[in-house]
Scaffold this active site. Structure first.
Site, PDB file in Angstrom:
ATOM      1  N   GLY A 118       0.846  -1.200   0.000  1.00 27.50           N
ATOM      2  CA  GLY A 118       0.000   0.000   0.000  1.00 27.50           C
ATOM      3  C   GLY A 118       0.877   1.244   0.000  1.00 27.50           C
ATOM      4  O   GLY A 118       0.556   2.270   0.597  1.00 27.50           O
TER       5      GLY A 118
ATOM      6  N   GLY B 122      -0.252   5.072  -0.886  1.00 25.95           N
ATOM      7  CA  GLY B 122      -1.386   5.694  -0.197  1.00 25.95           C
ATOM      8  C   GLY B 122      -0.944   6.862   0.669  1.00 25.95           C
ATOM      9  O   GLY B 122       0.219   7.270   0.661  1.00 25.95           O
ATOM     10  N   GLN B 123      -1.897   7.365   1.453  1.00 28.00           N
ATOM     11  CA  GLN B 123      -1.644   8.568   2.272  1.00 28.00           C
ATOM     12  C   GLN B 123      -0.485   8.350   3.243  1.00 28.00           C
ATOM     13  O   GLN B 123       0.358   9.227   3.416  1.00 28.00           O
ATOM     14  CB  GLN B 123      -2.915   8.940   3.058  1.00 28.00           C
ATOM     15  CG  GLN B 123      -2.793  10.250   3.813  1.00 28.00           C
ATOM     16  CD  GLN B 123      -3.871  10.435   4.878  1.00 28.00           C
ATOM     17  OE1 GLN B 123      -4.580   9.498   5.236  1.00 28.00           O
ATOM     18  NE2 GLN B 123      -4.010  11.650   5.387  1.00 28.00           N
TER      19      GLN B 123
ATOM     20  N   ASP C 115       2.125  -1.925  -4.452  1.00 28.53           N
ATOM     21  CA  ASP C 115       0.768  -1.387  -4.333  1.00 28.53           C
ATOM     22  C   ASP C 115      -0.046  -1.921  -5.499  1.00 28.53           C
ATOM     23  O   ASP C 115       0.517  -2.343  -6.523  1.00 28.53           O
ATOM     24  CB  ASP C 115       0.805   0.156  -4.373  1.00 28.53           C
ATOM     25  CG  ASP C 115      -0.410   0.779  -3.701  1.00 28.53           C
ATOM     26  OD1 ASP C 115      -1.547   0.356  -4.021  1.00 28.53           O
ATOM     27  OD2 ASP C 115      -0.240   1.681  -2.868  1.00 28.53           O
ATOM     28  N   ILE C 116      -1.354  -1.873  -5.341  1.00 28.33           N
ATOM     29  CA  ILE C 116      -2.235  -2.318  -6.412  1.00 28.33           C
ATOM     30  C   ILE C 116      -2.405  -1.216  -7.456  1.00 28.33           C
ATOM     31  O   ILE C 116      -2.791  -1.472  -8.592  1.00 28.33           O
ATOM     32  CB  ILE C 116      -3.584  -2.782  -5.805  1.00 28.33           C
ATOM     33  CG1 ILE C 116      -4.312  -3.737  -6.740  1.00 28.33           C
ATOM     34  CG2 ILE C 116      -4.455  -1.606  -5.403  1.00 28.33           C
ATOM     35  CD1 ILE C 116      -5.381  -4.567  -6.030  1.00 28.33           C
TER      36      ILE C 116
ATOM     37  N   TYR D 162     -14.437  -2.629   7.804  1.00 25.83           N
ATOM     38  CA  TYR D 162     -13.090  -2.126   8.113  1.00 25.83           C
ATOM     39  C   TYR D 162     -12.731  -2.453   9.567  1.00 25.83           C
ATOM     40  O   TYR D 162     -11.679  -3.028   9.850  1.00 25.83           O
ATOM     41  CB  TYR D 162     -13.079  -0.614   7.883  1.00 25.83           C
ATOM     42  CG  TYR D 162     -11.783   0.087   8.191  1.00 25.83           C
ATOM     43  CD1 TYR D 162     -10.606  -0.242   7.530  1.00 25.83           C
ATOM     44  CD2 TYR D 162     -11.749   1.128   9.119  1.00 25.83           C
ATOM     45  CE1 TYR D 162      -9.431   0.439   7.797  1.00 25.83           C
ATOM     46  CE2 TYR D 162     -10.572   1.818   9.383  1.00 25.83           C
ATOM     47  CZ  TYR D 162      -9.423   1.471   8.721  1.00 25.83           C
ATOM     48  OH  TYR D 162      -8.258   2.151   8.978  1.00 25.83           O
TER      49      TYR D 162
ATOM     50  N   LYS E 109      -9.922  -5.019  10.828  1.00 29.85           N
ATOM     51  CA  LYS E 109      -8.741  -4.483  11.507  1.00 29.85           C
ATOM     52  C   LYS E 109      -8.596  -5.076  12.903  1.00 29.85           C
ATOM     53  O   LYS E 109      -7.489  -5.316  13.374  1.00 29.85           O
ATOM     54  CB  LYS E 109      -8.786  -2.951  11.556  1.00 29.85           C
ATOM     55  CG  LYS E 109      -8.593  -2.270  10.208  1.00 29.85           C
ATOM     56  CD  LYS E 109      -7.331  -2.685   9.474  1.00 29.85           C
ATOM     57  CE  LYS E 109      -6.171  -1.784   9.712  1.00 29.85           C
ATOM     58  NZ  LYS E 109      -4.977  -2.145   8.903  1.00 29.85           N
TER      59      LYS E 109
HETATM   60  N1  SER Z   1      -9.046   7.311   8.893  1.00 31.25           N
HETATM   61  C1  SER Z   1      -9.646   6.015   8.948  1.00 31.25           C
HETATM   62  C2  SER Z   1     -11.001   6.015   8.377  1.00 31.25           C
HETATM   63  O1  SER Z   1     -11.653   7.019   8.485  1.00 31.25           O
HETATM   64  C3  SER Z   1      -9.723   5.549  10.366  1.00 31.25           C
HETATM   65  O2  SER Z   1      -8.665   4.735  10.622  1.00 31.25           O
HETATM   66  O3  SER Z   1     -11.433   5.028   7.855  1.00 31.25           O
END
Ligand code: SER
Length: 314
Positions: A8, A11-12, A34-35, A141, A145
């Site tokens: 990844g 990403g940010q 990364d994809i 998510y 996680k």
């Molecule tokens: N920034 C993330 C989200 O909003 C939280 O870990 O999904």
């Protein structure tokens, strides 16, 4: 000496981590996967197209490059995860399991896997949440996680794999945009403000969430990476925190510096996600075990964001 793999990577978080790991290990020892396609600015690196659900390709990449450390950042965030829960499950849960299995088989020395405030839920205390608490996440998510945290702890206990992780709050940065999270509104608000545009916020004005400025998040990740294993009383699930605010408080802080900035509020499906998460987090275990400390206040973060995005000075 082996290499360090970032999944990844574009990403940010990854885009911020690349220069940090480059300073630490040297460019030839940082491997990016990364994809999505590599941005031009990283073209001199060893770049790889990788879907972390593809275990075979992952293992080949790892053994080809003699991977010693992994920063596993590939994930589908909270809002995108609700749009495509099946994909979020595969990427976040199966992807993380693939990383852990490959790391175990190939004797990787350390695996960093960031977690999130998304592991919490409405059953969690609202304020000053400890590391060990009630977690019944209702987003894919959060579910994946929390699974990742538990898998990380399992791989440490059962196989002695050194897995470390910390629960990031909403991360604010100006380098790369966040992708598909519930807290993305905070970054978007800055971009609209510097363009002198009105912003329509999808989170209600008074919903308070924990947030952190990217330099503190990166400092925390590297401090945990460098920490003495003997001192760690937790592994995949350290809380960290900096400050908390509501959209209206961020709007007011920006308006102090850009007086004509305005925000309207139109909460959408992401409001429900935000309401599951606590307002403030207790990070004392991270402070005790590996010296975590956030440097930025909300005020100094707002100043720095506006300076970097639009040259706005106080
Ligand atoms: N920034 C993330 C989200 O909003 C939280 O870990 O999904």
């Amino acid at each position: 000496m082996g290499t360090t793999l970032i999944t990844g990577a574009y990403g940010q978080v990854g885009q911020e981590l690349i220069p940090i790991l480059t300073r630490k290990f040297g460019m030839d020892r940082v491997v990016l996967a990364d994809i999505v396609k590599a941005p031009e600015k990283f073209s001199k690196y060893s770049n790889h197209n990788l879907d972390v659900t593809d275990r075979e390709k992952l293992e080949k990449l790892m053994s080809d490059h003699d991977v010693e450390y992994i920063f596993h950042l590939a994930a589908i965030l909270s809002a995108s995860g609700e749009k495509n829960p099946g994909k979020a499950f595969l990427t976040n849960a199966i992807g993380t399991h693939n990383i852990l299995e490959a790391a175990r088989e190939l004797s990787v020395k350390r695996v960093m896997i960031p977690s999130t405030i998304g592991v919490f839920s409405r059953e969690t205390p609202r304020r000053n949440v400890p590391v060990n608490t009630v977690m019944k996440p209702r987003t894919m998510y959060g579910i994946t996680k929390v699974t990742g945290e538990m898998l990380g702890n399992y791989y440490f206990q059962k196989f002695g794999l050194d897995v470390r992780g910390l629960r990031f709050p909403g991360l604010i940065s100006y380098t790369a945009p966040p992708g598909g999270g519930t807290t993305d509104y905070s970054v978007e608000m800055f971009h609209y403000a510097v363009r002198r545009e009105k912003y329509s916020c999808y989170i209600a004005r008074d919903t308070v969430l924990p947030m952190m400025y990217m330099p503190d998040a990166m400092g925390a990740m590297m401090a945990l990476f460098d920490a003495d294993l003997q001192r760690l009383r937790f592994h995949s699930d350290y809380n960290i925190s900096a400050f908390s605010f509501s959209p209206a408080e961020l709007e007011a802080a920006i308006r102090k510096r850009i007086p004509d900035f305005t925000v309207t509020y139109a909460p959408d499906y992401r409001q429900e996600i935000a309401e599951e998460w606590p307002e403030t987090i207790d990070s004392s275990e991270a402070a005790r075990d590996w010296g975590f400390r956030a440097e930025y206040s909300m005020d100094s973060m707002v100043d720095d964001m506006l300076l970097n995005l639009g040259g706005v000075r106080r």
